[in-house]
Design an enzyme around this catalytic site. Structure first.
Site, mmCIF file in Angstrom:
data_model
loop_
_atom_site.group_PDB
_atom_site.id
_atom_site.type_symbol
_atom_site.label_atom_id
_atom_site.label_comp_id
_atom_site.label_asym_id
_atom_site.label_seq_id
_atom_site.Cartn_x
_atom_site.Cartn_y
_atom_site.Cartn_z
ATOM 1 N N ASN A 1 0.829 -1.206 0.000
ATOM 2 C CA ASN A 1 0.000 0.000 0.000
ATOM 3 C C ASN A 1 0.863 1.256 0.000
ATOM 4 O O ASN A 1 1.917 1.301 0.624
ATOM 5 C CB ASN A 1 -0.932 0.010 1.212
ATOM 6 C CG ASN A 1 -1.871 -1.178 1.190
ATOM 7 O OD1 ASN A 1 -2.034 -1.814 0.142
ATOM 8 N ND2 ASN A 1 -2.475 -1.497 2.307
ATOM 9 N N VAL A 2 0.356 2.265 -0.677
ATOM 10 C CA VAL A 2 1.116 3.503 -0.820
ATOM 11 C C VAL A 2 0.501 4.639 -0.010
ATOM 12 O O VAL A 2 0.940 5.785 -0.092
ATOM 13 C CB VAL A 2 1.228 3.905 -2.319
ATOM 14 C CG1 VAL A 2 2.042 2.884 -3.090
ATOM 15 C CG2 VAL A 2 -0.154 4.086 -2.957
ATOM 16 N N HIS B 1 5.871 -0.489 -2.584
ATOM 17 C CA HIS B 1 5.418 0.228 -3.774
ATOM 18 C C HIS B 1 5.508 1.739 -3.638
ATOM 19 O O HIS B 1 4.875 2.472 -4.393
ATOM 20 C CB HIS B 1 3.988 -0.211 -4.143
ATOM 21 C CG HIS B 1 3.926 -1.627 -4.619
ATOM 22 N ND1 HIS B 1 2.751 -2.328 -4.804
ATOM 23 C CD2 HIS B 1 4.913 -2.505 -4.945
ATOM 24 C CE1 HIS B 1 3.024 -3.559 -5.224
ATOM 25 N NE2 HIS B 1 4.331 -3.686 -5.306
ATOM 26 N N THR C 1 -4.605 -8.963 0.383
ATOM 27 C CA THR C 1 -3.969 -8.839 -0.935
ATOM 28 C C THR C 1 -4.457 -9.966 -1.839
ATOM 29 O O THR C 1 -4.657 -11.092 -1.387
ATOM 30 C CB THR C 1 -2.427 -8.842 -0.853
ATOM 31 O OG1 THR C 1 -1.890 -8.767 -2.181
ATOM 32 C CG2 THR C 1 -1.865 -10.058 -0.149
HETATM 33 P P1 OAD Z 1 -6.023 -5.922 -4.928
HETATM 34 O O1 OAD Z 1 -7.047 -4.887 -5.241
HETATM 35 O O2 OAD Z 1 -5.469 -6.731 -6.047
HETATM 36 O O3 OAD Z 1 -6.586 -6.954 -3.870
HETATM 37 C C1 OAD Z 1 -7.227 -6.539 -2.704
HETATM 38 C C2 OAD Z 1 -7.521 -7.767 -1.873
HETATM 39 O O4 OAD Z 1 -8.111 -7.362 -0.657
HETATM 40 C C3 OAD Z 1 -8.491 -8.762 -2.524
HETATM 41 O O5 OAD Z 1 -7.977 -10.086 -2.384
HETATM 42 C C4 OAD Z 1 -9.774 -8.595 -1.719
HETATM 43 O O6 OAD Z 1 -10.516 -9.811 -1.609
HETATM 44 C C5 OAD Z 1 -9.216 -8.196 -0.371
HETATM 45 N N1 OAD Z 1 -10.119 -7.388 0.472
HETATM 46 C C6 OAD Z 1 -11.021 -6.456 0.099
HETATM 47 N N2 OAD Z 1 -11.600 -5.882 1.169
HETATM 48 C C7 OAD Z 1 -11.044 -6.473 2.256
HETATM 49 C C8 OAD Z 1 -11.211 -6.303 3.659
HETATM 50 N N3 OAD Z 1 -12.069 -5.411 4.169
HETATM 51 N N4 OAD Z 1 -10.474 -7.086 4.492
HETATM 52 C C9 OAD Z 1 -9.590 -8.010 4.004
HETATM 53 N N5 OAD Z 1 -9.397 -8.197 2.674
HETATM 54 C C10 OAD Z 1 -10.108 -7.442 1.813
HETATM 55 O O7 OAD Z 1 -4.863 -5.169 -4.112
HETATM 56 P P2 OAD Z 1 -3.359 -5.629 -3.843
HETATM 57 O O8 OAD Z 1 -3.255 -7.092 -3.666
HETATM 58 O O9 OAD Z 1 -2.837 -4.753 -2.774
HETATM 59 O O10 OAD Z 1 0.522 -2.002 -7.341
HETATM 60 O O11 OAD Z 1 -2.701 -5.207 -5.218
HETATM 61 C C11 OAD Z 1 -1.333 -5.338 -5.369
HETATM 62 C C12 OAD Z 1 -0.796 -4.234 -6.226
HETATM 63 O O12 OAD Z 1 -1.482 -4.188 -7.464
HETATM 64 C C13 OAD Z 1 -0.989 -2.826 -5.688
HETATM 65 O O13 OAD Z 1 -0.012 -2.462 -4.725
HETATM 66 C C14 OAD Z 1 -0.859 -1.992 -6.901
HETATM 67 C C15 OAD Z 1 -1.777 -2.796 -7.792
HETATM 68 O O14 OAD Z 1 -1.684 -2.589 -9.097
HETATM 69 C C16 OAD Z 1 1.028 -0.985 -8.060
HETATM 70 O O15 OAD Z 1 0.369 0.004 -8.321
HETATM 71 C C17 OAD Z 1 2.443 -1.174 -8.479
#
Ligand code: OAD
Length: 242
Positions: free
Chosen positions: A104-105, A121, A187
């Site tokens: 997270n940023v 990131h 994530t």
């Molecule tokens: P994603 O949007 O890919 O995934 C978010 C995750 O959080 C999913 O698996 C959801 O099921 C889960 N989720 C949603 N609400 C939740 C809650 N209240 N409690 C627990 N889990 C929940 O986000 P990231 O995995 O962070 O990178 O994405 C990784 C990277 O992709 C980001 O840092 C960004 C993006 O493109 C860059 O910009 C380089």
């Protein structure tokens, strides 16, 4: 009932661990009101994150990319850390060796007081020069494409884009090799090298606890997946010395 069972199992893994590592993603900040990337409200004007979070996109259309990041900044500015960030910060006080690796940023782990945060990131709220080392805090009143006061090149948001090296990856993998527990929270586990941090730790024998509202690409390596919202599950799961 199942969730109680999973939570109890996860709690016993936390209690048995002395070298924990946490890997967090956008789901941790979802309950603060920051949109996730791959969730229903994550798309900005129908652009996938990979389309805008790239230096080629910036070179092609810096105004569009700035518009996207200013939209994200506005959202983050209106939000505050939630119970999940606070539970992880308290866990860091209970286990001072905890390393927290986040994708997270938004800076919310630091704002909540977590020690040892690796922001893989980068940081949304700073500007960086495209060409030199210049960095500064964001100016929320600015519009247009800001320029570097040192060299005159365009400034860009201080985040890591696809295809760029992530921040402190060596420290993150070092922590993964050392950890006896990995807590994977909120994530999707589809972006590298972040996902590999959990995989490496798992291969080196660490237990893996996942907290997510649904199964993810990392569920297959999890010893236990606790299904639920991070802001509810983490305060129930983690020790709090306060
Ligand atoms: P994603 O949007 O890919 O995934 C978010 C995750 O959080 C999913 O698996 C959801 O099921 C889960 N989720 C949603 N609400 C939740 C809650 N209240 N409690 C627990 N889990 C929940 O986000 P990231 O995995 O962070 O990178 O994405 C990784 C990277 O992709 C980001 O840092 C960004 C993006 O493109 C860059 O910009 C380089």
């Amino acid at each position: 009932m199942d969730r109680d069972h999973d939570l109890a199992r996860a709690r016993s893994l936390v209690a048995a661990s002395s070298r924990p590592l946490a890997l967090t993603g956008a789901g941790v900040s979802a309950e603060s009101g920051v949109p996730t990337f791959r969730g229903a409200d994550g798309l900005w004007r129908n652009h996938r994150p990979e389309e805008l979070a790239h230096v080629d996109a910036f070179r092609r259309d810096p105004a569009l990319v700035w518009e996207f990041y200013r939209w994200r900044r506005d959202r983050v500015r209106r939000c505050v850390p939630n119970a999940a960030h606070h539970a992880l910060a308290a866990y860091g006080r209970a286990r001072p060796g905890l390393v927290l690796v986040t994708q997270n940023v938004d800076g919310f782990h630091r704002a909540a007081g977590s020690p040892n945060v690796i922001e893989l990131h980068g940081r949304l709220m700073i500007d960086r020069c495209l060409d030199c080392d210049f960095e500064r805090d964001e100016d929320p009143h600015e519009s247009g494409i800001p320029r570097c006061s040192a060299c005159g090149a365009f400034l860009r948001p201080g985040v890591v884009w696809f295809g760029e090296p992530v921040t402190r990856i060596g420290d993150a993998f070092h922590a993964a090799a050392w950890a006896d527990l990995v807590l994977v929270v909120g994530t999707s586990g589809v972006v590298e090298p972040a996902a590999s941090i959990a995989r490496v730790a798992s291969r080196r024998g660490a237990a893996v606890i996942e907290v997510n509202v649904e199964p993810s690409a990392l569920s297959s390596i999890a010893d236990v997946t606790v299904l639920g919202r991070a802001a509810e599950v983490l305060p129930a799961l983690l020790p709090n010395p306060a």
